[in-house]
Scaffold this active site. Structure first.
Site, PDB file in Angstrom:
ATOM      1  N   ARG A 281       2.194  14.415  21.250  1.00 24.85           N
ATOM      2  CA  ARG A 281       1.259  15.486  20.863  1.00 24.85           C
ATOM      3  C   ARG A 281       0.507  15.987  22.097  1.00 24.85           C
ATOM      4  O   ARG A 281       0.382  17.192  22.310  1.00 24.85           O
ATOM      5  CB  ARG A 281       0.289  14.948  19.806  1.00 24.85           C
TER       6      ARG A 281
ATOM      7  N   LYS B  56      -5.236  16.986   8.379  1.00 28.48           N
ATOM      8  CA  LYS B  56      -6.417  16.273   7.911  1.00 28.48           C
ATOM      9  C   LYS B  56      -7.102  17.056   6.791  1.00 28.48           C
ATOM     10  O   LYS B  56      -7.158  18.276   6.821  1.00 28.48           O
ATOM     11  CB  LYS B  56      -7.384  16.051   9.073  1.00 28.48           C
TER      12      LYS B  56
END
Length: 300
Positions: free
Chosen positions: A246, A170
């Site tokens: 994840r 990000k």
């Protein structure tokens, strides 16, 4: 016009990820449509009550609190931008807060289910589709990287000699993640087979690590479909998305004595608080500690 300018700003100057820009575009499109239906106001002169009514409208239409909070975040960012640019004189979204989010625990597959996925599923190791799928799944499970991050991986980000990958997360922040022996072997097999089966695909894919049958980079939808298809074979839980792998990575790491701070760095979390949610699902450690420490259990 203000929305389009803001989205260009997010992409070019803030270097927001394509997924973030897409989410903001969806949220602001919904907000703009709601404003338009009112007929007597605009984005520029909307007040806090209008935004609050829109949030209630979202909730009434079945949106979860987490989604409403995400949409509100987009609107807040839009109005902060508009204030800085002198388009508005007062930020109507500033005093508003989103609805309280439901605290759902991360969904993950058990280690036994992961073993079944990689060891028991029938894989044709000469078939590019099977090898690509297995490598993709193993990389997601072995590193905990996000779907957008695995799509963004290029061959140049993979160093099989030093056994590490460079991941762009990000806000374009990069981190280095080590690779285990199994995934290194799998990547070597996949890349060799891919280059043999798809000569010239490096140019058409922009050097993407994972490429589809047409030689182009995998899309978010195709990654989701691959993960969903194979998780369906090993688990009965309803959620079978890339993010489940994840969560599974983080849970497995903590269950096997990894430090919380190390897992935080591997996941690319800015705050340790974000990573701490996984401590709620690592019951194995808690159970072992209880057996060792409780006076009556330790006598057995």
């Amino acid at each position: 016009m203000i929305v389009e300018d803001f989205l260009r700003y997010m992409e070019a100057e803030r270097e927001a990820s394509p997924l973030t820009v897409s989410t903001y575009e969806q949220a602001l499109g919904d907000y703009a449509a709601y404003i338009s239906e009112l007929g007597d106001t605009t984005l520029e002169d909307a007040d806090s009550d209008v935004i609050r009514d829109w949030m209630e409208h979202l909730m009434d239409n079945g949106h979860k609190a987490s989604t409403v909070c995400k949409y509100l975040s987009a609107v807040k960012s839009l109005y902060r931008y508009a204030l800085r640019m002198g388009i508005i004189k007062r930020d109507p979204a500033h005093p508003l807060h989103g609805p309280k989010k439901e605290k759902a625990l991360p969904v993950f597959i058990k280690e036994q289910e992961a073993d079944k996925l990689f060891d028991k599923v029938r894989w044709d190791m000469e078939n590019i589709k099977d090898v690509r799928a297995r490598t993709l799944l193993l990389l997601l499970y072995s590193t905990g990287i996000r779907r957008a991050e695995v799509i963004a991986l290029r061959d140049s980000d993979v160093n099989l000699v030093s056994r590490e990958i460079k991941v762009t997360g990000k806000r374009r922040k990069q981190r280095i993640i080590p690779l285990g022996e199994e995934i290194v072997t799998e990547l070597q097999r996949y890349m060799a087979l891919r280059d043999r089966e798809q000569p010239g695909s490096e140019a058409t894919s922009g050097g993407a690590l994972f490429r589809n049958d047409s030689g182009k980079a995998l899309t978010e939808g195709s990654v989701y479909n691959i993960v969903h298809t194979y998780l369906t074979q090993v688990t009965t839980q309803k959620k079978r998305s890339p993010h489940v792998l994840r969560h599974s990575f983080a849970t497995a790491m903590l269950n096997n004595d990894a430090q919380l701070g190390s897992v935080q760095k591997l996941l690319g979390h800015q705050s340790l608080t974000t990573t701490q949610i996984y401590t709620h699902v690592t019951f194995k450690d808690l159970k072992r500690t209880y057996s060792m420490a409780h006076p009556r259990e330790s006598r057995k």
